[in-house]
Design an enzyme around this catalytic site. Sequence first.
Site, short mmCIF file in Angstrom:
data_model
loop_
_atom_site.label_atom_id
_atom_site.label_comp_id
_atom_site.label_asym_id
_atom_site.label_seq_id
_atom_site.Cartn_x
_atom_site.Cartn_y
_atom_site.Cartn_z
N HIS A 35 -0.35 -6.69 22.16
CA HIS A 35 1.01 -6.44 22.21
C HIS A 35 1.49 -5.46 23.02
O HIS A 35 1.09 -4.24 23.11
CB HIS A 35 1.57 -5.87 20.53
CG HIS A 35 1.03 -6.71 19.51
ND1 HIS A 35 1.87 -7.71 18.90
CD2 HIS A 35 -0.27 -7.11 19.00
CE1 HIS A 35 1.27 -8.49 17.96
NE2 HIS A 35 -0.16 -7.79 17.96
N GLY A 124 -2.60 -0.97 11.38
CA GLY A 124 -2.24 -2.53 11.85
C GLY A 124 -1.51 -2.97 10.49
O GLY A 124 -0.55 -3.22 10.97
N LEU A 126 1.11 -2.67 8.66
CA LEU A 126 2.23 -1.81 8.83
C LEU A 126 2.70 -0.73 7.72
O LEU A 126 2.63 -1.29 6.48
CB LEU A 126 3.50 -2.51 9.11
CG LEU A 126 3.26 -3.37 10.61
CD1 LEU A 126 4.60 -4.03 10.93
CD2 LEU A 126 2.88 -2.32 11.82
N GLY A 163 9.06 -2.43 11.79
CA GLY A 163 8.23 -3.06 10.60
C GLY A 163 7.49 -2.02 9.82
O GLY A 163 7.29 -2.31 8.43
N ILE A 194 13.64 -4.88 17.38
CA ILE A 194 13.23 -5.79 17.68
C ILE A 194 12.19 -6.30 16.55
O ILE A 194 11.30 -5.21 16.35
CB ILE A 194 12.72 -5.99 19.09
CG1 ILE A 194 14.01 -6.00 20.11
CG2 ILE A 194 11.80 -7.43 19.43
CD1 ILE A 194 14.88 -7.32 19.91
N HIS A 265 7.58 -8.16 22.23
CA HIS A 265 6.68 -7.62 21.11
C HIS A 265 5.26 -7.91 21.53
O HIS A 265 4.32 -7.08 20.99
CB HIS A 265 6.98 -8.21 20.02
CG HIS A 265 6.41 -7.85 18.68
ND1 HIS A 265 6.51 -6.66 17.88
CD2 HIS A 265 5.24 -8.42 18.16
CE1 HIS A 265 5.31 -6.45 17.26
NE2 HIS A 265 4.66 -7.59 17.19
N ARG A 360 -12.74 7.28 -20.34
CA ARG A 360 -11.48 8.06 -19.45
C ARG A 360 -11.69 9.55 -19.90
O ARG A 360 -11.79 10.57 -19.29
CB ARG A 360 -10.22 7.58 -19.96
CG ARG A 360 -9.73 7.31 -21.23
CD ARG A 360 -8.39 6.82 -21.35
NE ARG A 360 -8.11 6.85 -22.76
CZ ARG A 360 -6.62 7.17 -23.25
NH1 ARG A 360 -5.71 7.28 -22.53
NH2 ARG A 360 -6.48 6.98 -24.54
N SER A 387 -3.15 9.55 -19.58
CA SER A 387 -4.17 8.51 -19.82
C SER A 387 -5.06 8.37 -18.89
O SER A 387 -6.17 7.95 -19.32
CB SER A 387 -2.98 7.25 -19.54
OG SER A 387 -1.93 7.47 -20.32
N ARG A 523 -10.36 2.59 -22.61
CA ARG A 523 -9.37 3.55 -23.41
C ARG A 523 -9.99 3.68 -24.67
O ARG A 523 -9.74 4.71 -25.51
CB ARG A 523 -7.99 2.74 -23.69
CG ARG A 523 -6.87 3.23 -24.57
CD ARG A 523 -5.83 2.35 -24.84
NE ARG A 523 -4.92 2.96 -25.54
CZ ARG A 523 -4.22 2.60 -26.71
NH1 ARG A 523 -4.46 1.28 -27.10
NH2 ARG A 523 -3.25 3.06 -27.32
#
Length: 671
Positions: A35, A124, A126, A163, A194, A265, A360, A387, A523
């Site tokens: 690019h 990479g 985005l 992006g 763009i 691009h 937990r 939780s 849980r």
Amino acid sequence: MDLKALQSAHPDHWSKAAAIRALTLDAVAEANSGHSGMPIGMADVATVLFQNHLKFDAANPLWPDRDRFVLSAGHGSMLIYSLLHLVGDVQFPIEEIRNFRQMGARTAGHPENFLADAIETTTGPLGQGIANSVGFAMAEEIQRATYGAKVVDHSTYVIAGDGCLMEGVSQEAITLAGRHKLSKLILMWDNNNITIDGPVTLSDTTDQVGRFRAAGWDVQEIDGHNPVEIDAALTAARKTDTPSMIACKTHIALGHAAQDTSKGHGALTDPAQMVAAKEAWGWTSAPFEIPADIKSAWEAIGSRGSEARAAWEERFANIPGNKRDTFNRALAGEAPKKLSAVIKAFKKEISESAPKLATRASSEKVLGVINPIMPETVGGSADLTGSNNTKTPDMGVFDLDSRDGRYVYWGIREHGMSSAMNGMALHGGVRPYSGTFMCFTDYARPAMRLSALMQVPVVYVMTHDSIGLGEDGPTHQPVEHLAISRSTPNTLVFRPADTIETAESWEIALTQDSTPSVLSLTRQGLPTVRTEHKTKNLTAQGAYTLVDAEGKRQVILIATGSEVEIALQARDLLQAEGIGTRVVSMPCMELFAQQDDAYRKRVLPGGAVRVGIEAGIRQGWDQWLLGERGKWGKADFVGMDSFGASAPAGELYVKFGITAANVAEKAKALL
């Protein structure tokens, strides 16, 4: 745009920026892949940043108090590779630039943190870099409050594109940064309008300036090709008490025939157009050649930080020895030596008291003894603190008036939370863990994958790990999530059967230096199945014989987590009929796979039928049920092959056949 006017107005700046552009064009053309447009368009911003603002020493890229530079728009990787070559980073000689995107090169298609010291994070996908940068900035705040500004005082700079801002994770990240007023976070938006498909307006009309302001950021709008405006904006951004966004209006592929088009691009490789672009930039050197005066000027920028680094080293040497030792240990990612003893003492106490606890809750108890001796841990939860049980009383809350707080209320931001934890871990000096429901690994998944790829030991505390969570129903009941996590390379997935295995899982997770961990926790309450105290960490073997057969061994039951209790009950039924049954607890398949063949055969010998038991799908189990070479055929699996339902947990286990009676019948049918 009048390029000649820009060149004549700022000749010194222009020649440095043109070197970035020329190297980018040459490398992408040589690879016939990559690019070109973004590095060419953002070369001016990057030049001013590195020359006038970024605190770094090219000879010591891992200096702890350096500024962090994150290229969130990772497809424009030639920007950072060009910069590192120009400033004299020894890991980026011209051969690396010539080998852009080739096998074995540091100059991969997108920046990879594990290939070079100066690349702070893998980007990479985005938006990830933006969210990582929030973690970098939070880690800096925590460390500065802990060790003082003489030791920790640096900024995080991010280059992001359109992006990056469209991806949803960016919204989670920027609102979090605004809430916490991360003033040392500065984002430079490559506002070139763009995308690959064409103008941004094809898909988006967001007022990005208004969006950042609404999130609590300081915002400036500048010409991204005017070095005076760029410098003034960065200077101002460093003085704000909020995070800063600089909207840099740029031209993608500046000076090339593809300027301001979607073609700009990608890879710009047409030879005639390359010649024309270089002529427009006033660049006359041969491919991959940088004039000596320009290279020398860039190397002077690269070495400028050596004095600041030396001054920092002197200051650091003069802080109290205990603080210095803790800082160095945490930065190296080493657990304190007393961790093992603390875990052993905890296990002994639990073996004697044998509580029935949800794992937990077991995890919370374990953290209660770990966090006081590991000041580098930073915990949190995505709005599920009560939780997930991830907060202990000693931590304090990270907030505007308590920057040394070690607990983060992430809000409903599973993706942003996980990405920011990656940034924290990459920053160094802190060891992050945070929680959500196991089902919402779906929302955290992109960052969890990058934890594994980037080799950072983040700990994901994933509770409510099966149909055992009950009435919330199938939207919240994970079925395929264990298999997804286990299928990810370089990831340890722990599903402990009781408090003892939970403690052992935490000990392993907190001693990893390059592997993330997923703790899958219940849980519902589980009995203590390890009532005989063992100083050895049996979970570190991945699987072990919990209870052996009485008489001739005919059946091996293999279970994880909450289903180990069911396996033990099924064993009682089978033994009552004279069927010798071994129960194997398998808290971590990945660690069991790492054991030598002799140990695995001792735990899972031939000559007995096998039944796997787990309240998840079968995928991933056949290696242990059918044999590692697929030769062992007398096996079955008791688990899930559909989504769950909304009902009390006990009723669900009966409905889906995950019962001791069903396990025993499956085993007998194989005999």
